[in-house]
Design a protein around this motif. Structure first.
Motif, PDB file in Angstrom:
ATOM      1  N   ARG A 458       0.836  -1.205   0.000  1.00 42.56           N
ATOM      2  CA  ARG A 458       0.000   0.000   0.000  1.00 42.56           C
ATOM      3  C   ARG A 458       0.872   1.256   0.000  1.00 42.56           C
ATOM      4  N   ASN A 459       2.006   1.190   0.694  1.00 44.29           N
ATOM      5  CA  ASN A 459       2.919   2.327   0.690  1.00 44.29           C
ATOM      6  C   ASN A 459       3.521   2.542  -0.693  1.00 44.29           C
ATOM      7  N   LEU A 460       3.916   1.455  -1.363  1.00 44.23           N
ATOM      8  CA  LEU A 460       4.433   1.569  -2.728  1.00 44.23           C
ATOM      9  C   LEU A 460       3.411   2.223  -3.647  1.00 44.23           C
ATOM     10  N   CYS A 461       2.166   1.847  -3.457  1.00 41.62           N
ATOM     11  CA  CYS A 461       1.093   2.297  -4.335  1.00 41.62           C
ATOM     12  C   CYS A 461       0.927   3.814  -4.311  1.00 41.62           C
ATOM     13  N   THR A 462       1.255   4.448  -3.176  1.00 40.84           N
ATOM     14  CA  THR A 462       1.079   5.902  -3.056  1.00 40.84           C
ATOM     15  C   THR A 462       2.316   6.681  -3.483  1.00 40.84           C
ATOM     16  N   ARG A 463       3.335   6.000  -3.981  1.00 47.95           N
ATOM     17  CA  ARG A 463       4.575   6.692  -4.359  1.00 47.95           C
ATOM     18  C   ARG A 463       4.750   6.811  -5.868  1.00 47.95           C
ATOM     19  N   PHE A 464       3.788   6.272  -6.636  1.00 47.06           N
ATOM     20  CA  PHE A 464       3.915   6.307  -8.092  1.00 47.06           C
ATOM     21  C   PHE A 464       2.583   6.695  -8.724  1.00 47.06           C
ATOM     22  N   ALA A 465       2.669   7.487  -9.761  1.00 45.01           N
ATOM     23  CA  ALA A 465       1.480   7.864 -10.527  1.00 45.01           C
ATOM     24  C   ALA A 465       1.199   6.792 -11.578  1.00 45.01           C
ATOM     25  N   GLY A 466      -0.085   6.488 -11.754  1.00 44.51           N
ATOM     26  CA  GLY A 466      -0.475   5.556 -12.815  1.00 44.51           C
ATOM     27  C   GLY A 466       0.122   4.178 -12.682  1.00 44.51           C
ATOM     28  N   LEU A 467       0.189   3.646 -11.466  1.00 47.98           N
ATOM     29  CA  LEU A 467       0.806   2.334 -11.246  1.00 47.98           C
ATOM     30  C   LEU A 467      -0.104   1.235 -11.792  1.00 47.98           C
ATOM     31  N   ARG A 468       0.465   0.359 -12.641  1.00 46.75           N
ATOM     32  CA  ARG A 468      -0.316  -0.700 -13.286  1.00 46.75           C
ATOM     33  C   ARG A 468       0.446  -2.019 -13.191  1.00 46.75           C
ATOM     34  N   LEU A 469      -0.192  -3.033 -12.611  1.00 44.82           N
ATOM     35  CA  LEU A 469       0.448  -4.343 -12.512  1.00 44.82           C
ATOM     36  C   LEU A 469       0.786  -4.877 -13.898  1.00 44.82           C
ATOM     37  N   ASP A 470       2.024  -5.351 -14.053  1.00 42.73           N
ATOM     38  CA  ASP A 470       2.451  -5.869 -15.352  1.00 42.73           C
ATOM     39  C   ASP A 470       2.678  -7.377 -15.322  1.00 42.73           C
ATOM     40  N   HIS A 487       4.571   2.412 -14.608  1.00 40.74           N
ATOM     41  CA  HIS A 487       4.099   3.606 -13.904  1.00 40.74           C
ATOM     42  C   HIS A 487       4.349   4.832 -14.771  1.00 40.74           C
ATOM     43  N   ASP A 488       3.701   5.934 -14.385  1.00 39.79           N
ATOM     44  CA  ASP A 488       3.841   7.190 -15.127  1.00 39.79           C
ATOM     45  C   ASP A 488       4.851   8.131 -14.498  1.00 39.79           C
ATOM     46  N   GLY A 489       5.466   7.709 -13.400  1.00 36.87           N
ATOM     47  CA  GLY A 489       6.492   8.534 -12.785  1.00 36.87           C
ATOM     48  C   GLY A 489       6.454   8.442 -11.275  1.00 36.87           C
ATOM     49  N   ALA A 499      -6.488  -1.551  -7.734  1.00 36.86           N
ATOM     50  CA  ALA A 499      -6.228  -2.465  -8.849  1.00 36.86           C
ATOM     51  C   ALA A 499      -4.732  -2.692  -9.040  1.00 36.86           C
ATOM     52  N   ALA A 500      -3.918  -1.772  -8.520  1.00 37.97           N
ATOM     53  CA  ALA A 500      -2.470  -1.919  -8.639  1.00 37.97           C
ATOM     54  C   ALA A 500      -1.893  -2.842  -7.575  1.00 37.97           C
ATOM     55  N   TYR A 590       1.772 -28.988  -6.548  1.00 34.95           N
ATOM     56  CA  TYR A 590       0.570 -28.241  -6.907  1.00 34.95           C
ATOM     57  C   TYR A 590       0.813 -26.750  -6.728  1.00 34.95           C
ATOM     58  N   GLN A 591       0.036 -25.961  -7.455  1.00 32.64           N
ATOM     59  CA  GLN A 591       0.085 -24.508  -7.375  1.00 32.64           C
ATOM     60  C   GLN A 591      -1.309 -23.985  -7.048  1.00 32.64           C
ATOM     61  N   VAL A 592      -1.346 -22.958  -6.224  1.00 31.46           N
ATOM     62  CA  VAL A 592      -2.601 -22.290  -5.885  1.00 31.46           C
ATOM     63  C   VAL A 592      -2.553 -20.897  -6.503  1.00 31.46           C
ATOM     64  N   GLU A 593      -3.580 -20.567  -7.298  1.00 29.51           N
ATOM     65  CA  GLU A 593      -3.635 -19.279  -7.982  1.00 29.51           C
ATOM     66  C   GLU A 593      -4.950 -18.581  -7.663  1.00 29.51           C
ATOM     67  N   ALA A 594      -4.887 -17.264  -7.545  1.00 30.73           N
ATOM     68  CA  ALA A 594      -6.087 -16.454  -7.326  1.00 30.73           C
ATOM     69  C   ALA A 594      -6.478 -15.787  -8.639  1.00 30.73           C
ATOM     70  N   ARG A 595      -7.791 -15.790  -8.918  1.00 24.88           N
ATOM     71  CA  ARG A 595      -8.302 -15.188 -10.149  1.00 24.88           C
ATOM     72  C   ARG A 595      -9.182 -13.996  -9.793  1.00 24.88           C
ATOM     73  N   ARG A 596      -8.772 -12.803 -10.255  1.00 27.08           N
ATOM     74  CA  ARG A 596      -9.549 -11.601  -9.972  1.00 27.08           C
ATOM     75  C   ARG A 596     -10.669 -11.431 -10.997  1.00 27.08           C
ATOM     76  N   PRO A 597     -11.701 -10.645 -10.667  1.00 22.44           N
ATOM     77  CA  PRO A 597     -12.777 -10.387 -11.640  1.00 22.44           C
ATOM     78  C   PRO A 597     -12.287  -9.733 -12.924  1.00 22.44           C
ATOM     79  N   ASP A 598     -11.179  -8.976 -12.868  1.00 24.68           N
ATOM     80  CA  ASP A 598     -10.684  -8.329 -14.088  1.00 24.68           C
ATOM     81  C   ASP A 598      -9.847  -9.267 -14.945  1.00 24.68           C
ATOM     82  N   GLY A 599      -9.757 -10.556 -14.557  1.00 25.59           N
ATOM     83  CA  GLY A 599      -9.045 -11.544 -15.357  1.00 25.59           C
ATOM     84  C   GLY A 599      -7.619 -11.810 -14.926  1.00 25.59           C
ATOM     85  N   LEU A 600      -7.078 -11.017 -14.014  1.00 25.86           N
ATOM     86  CA  LEU A 600      -5.704 -11.233 -13.556  1.00 25.86           C
ATOM     87  C   LEU A 600      -5.611 -12.547 -12.782  1.00 25.86           C
TER      88      LEU A 600
END
Length: 613
Positions: A458-470, A487-489, A499-500, A590-600
């Motif tokens: 959450r702290n990382l999220c507030t230090r960058f503009a336009g942060l998008r998981l890649d 990110h945008d900067g 979402a980030a 085995y692997q456990v994966e989480a699926r978000r509503p946005d498809g991630l």
């Protein structure tokens, strides 16, 4: 023990060390020393300059990791010869090759010289200083041995602040030695001290110009300077790194020598040197840094003591001598296994799990290759800690090595690297002083405790503009995990776009053993701020994937992290019972994966199920 035995062992261990130096990925600290070598200076915030200078010399040669390591590899191969040379000077030809063989089977001595770290340089200089002291204390007083001793001690001070222990103990030896006290009436010991002290000028120059960063870290910041009862653990640690039987022989040898006082001549010199250094570092272990690896501090003491052990080696029974060599060889085999796990982390079979996992070797090549695939142009790459920054810089394409910047992180300060990053203008303050520019953010999630990750993200999220998981790079069954954003900067934001934030979760009982037909429960929990989780997928090797919803209460996350913003509230848990009646005996990952509503789709954890007949 003969010269032929020494040569056979030396050639065998030289081949092993060479293979390791070629194939082992850079250790995190090695990568940072290499980074320092690209910025030549009189000193650095973590260490004096000699290690970086030697790496700079090595890197001028072609090659990958071996180019960084070859000066240290050569010094490590020279070390047993030095010990034999010291034993020949103190106890004659008969003890020389015995001491050399003991140096070869000393597990800690084997470990150094594989990596580009200051310890092998300090070890060689310590043995060289001991030899020069023997020569200097032999009458009559002469200028040359004392001046050479001053040069050796000066080089040691350019290697590590910890080397200062040796000149202190040497001063004690000179005061205790009859000829040493007489020599103090000549100018030569004082000239040697002046030569050694002159090498402190570059260190003083650097520290005075940078708020005494190096001295402050080595003498204040990294040490609590308060009593720590776990200092007694050093006895077990030191027995292990020497080999328990050989350690017992060393202690018994020193005890015999001190009981028959007064000591004189070479035996007195080496006994005081070895005992003084060992006791000084042992005492420091009760008040100094106990978070980082400290087992190697006493290595110079053991090397100086080996001629004394070799001088009385024949007095021990054949059974004890064989046991000493065999047990020390077994410890060397464990060291080899650890290095092998650093080369092939996926093949270590659980022997080096948890804190034993060679995390500081692992994942650097893979994350650099992953970043190279996505990289384009001159886009800057911002990372979360110095170790990832140094390793990424090393393994990136040469033309991209100036693209890496490092965020502030407690890891940087704990290892004395925060000040150095600031000196290079590669830290977060430098980012804040520049106009925001789009780029990559790449972090090592597994570099911090699980309980710290929610607030950290959450702290990382507030230090960058336009942060998008890649994307995410999950390595070695989740033991190393890297997360990447665009990110945008770099720019402080009032709110975090959830979402980030990546999903965070836990898998219970990641290793289970069952008989065929017994049900297996795979369970855990996962949370995602904002949109929540659509489903949890369990993918078992050779079986059809299973999807489940979160229906179980799991209060740990809310209790430790507070309000999560997950629509599921406390119902973050999942669980599925697997029917194994039709399974063949064997081990299934085995692997456990989480699926978000946005498809991630995001990895949460992994495990292994062993089905017995």
């Amino acid at each position: 023990m003969t010269q032929r035995v020494f040569m056979v062992l030396w050639l065998l261990l030289a081949a092993l060390k060479l293979a390791l130096a070629v194939h082992l990925p850079l250790f995190g600290d090695e990568a940072f020393y290499w980074w320092e070598s690209r910025w030549p200076a009189w000193s650095y915030s973590d260490l004096p300059p000699l290690t970086a200078w030697l790496i700079g010399l090595g890197s001028a040669m072609p090659g990958a990791e071996i180019a960084v390591r070859w000066p240290f590899l050569l010094l490590g191969l020279l070390l047993p010869w030095q010990v034999a040379w010291l034993a020949r000077s103190s106890h004659g030809e008969a003890a020389a090759w015995t001491a050399g063989i003991l140096a070869l089977v000393l597990p800690l001595a084997f470990a150094i010289g594989v990596m580009a770290v200051p310890d092998v340089v300090m070890a060689c200089l310590s043995v060289a200083a001991a030899h020069q002291l023997l020569v200097a204390l032999a009458p009559p007083a002469r200028a040359r041995p004392w001046l050479l001793l001053g040069v050796v001690l000066g080089l040691g001070m350019l290697c590590h602040y910890r080397f200062a222990a040796l000149p202190l103990v040497i001063a004690l030896v000179v005061l205790m030695h009859p000829h040493g006290r007489a020599t103090l009436r000549t100018p030569w010991p004082w000239l040697a001290a002046l030569v050694a002290a002159s090498t402190l000028l570059p260190l003083w120059w650097f520290n005075a110009g940078h708020d005494y960063a190096g001295l402050r870290f080595q003498l204040l910041d990294r040490h609590p300077w308060a009593w720590q009862s776990d200092g007694w653990l050093q006895l077990a640690e030191q027995a292990l790194v020497v080999g328990p039987v050989l350690a017992w022989i060393m202690v018994a040898t020193m005890w015999r020598l001190w009981r028959r006082r007064p000591l004189a001549g070479n035996e007195m010199t080496l006994a005081v040197l070895a005992s003084g250094m060992w006791l000084l570092f042992f005492a420091l272990g009760f008040v100094a840094d106990n978070e980082r690896f400290r087992w190697h501090w006493q290595l110079p003491a053991y090397l100086v003591a080996l001629p004394l052990v070799a001088g009385s080696w024949s007095t021990w029974s054949q059974r004890i001598r064989t046991a000493a060599l065999a047990v020390s060889a077994l410890v060397i085999a464990l060291v080899l296994a650890y290095f092998a796990a650093g080369i092939w982390p996926s093949a270590q079979g659980g022997w080096f799990d948890g804190k034993r996992f060679p995390a500081n070797f692992s994942g650097w090549r893979e994350v650099a290759a992953w970043q190279r695939e996505a990289d384009a142009g001159a886009t800057p790459v911002i990372v979360d800690n110095f170790m990832l920054g140094a390793a990424l810089t090393y393994y990136m394409a040469p033309e991209r090595r100036d693209a890496v910047r490092v965020l502030d992180d407690p890891l940087n300060s704990r290892h004395g690297r925060a000040a150095q990053l600031a000196i290079w203008s590669l830290d977060e303050a430098a980012l804040a002083s520049q106009p925001p520019a789009p780029g990559w953010l790449l972090v090592e999630e597994t570099a911090r405790r699980f309980s710290d990750r929610w607030d950290w993200y959450r702290n990382l999220c507030t230090r960058f503009a336009g942060l998008r998981l890649d994307g995410v790079l999950d390595l070695f069954d989740g033991r190393k995990r890297f997360v990447r954003w665009r990110h945008d900067g770099y720019s402080t934001q009032p709110h975090c776009d959830t979402a980030a934030l990546p999903p965070l979760g836990w898998v219970d009982q990641d290793r289970q053993v069952r008989h065929r037909g017994e049900p297996v429960l795979v369970s855990g929990w996962v949370t995602q701020a904002g949109q929540g989780i659509e489903a949890v997928d369990i993918r078992i090797e050779g079986q059809a994937p299973v999807s489940v919803s979160r229906t179980r209460e799991a209060a740990w996350a809310r209790q430790h992290w507070g309000e999560l913003g997950d629509p599921a509230g406390d119902r973050l848990g999942f669980g599925v019972v697997i029917d194994t009646r039709d399974w063949a005996a064997g081990t299934y990952t085995y692997q456990v994966e989480a699926r978000r509503p946005d498809g991630l789709v995001w990895p949460i954890g992994s495990g292994a199920l062993r089905i017995d007949r």
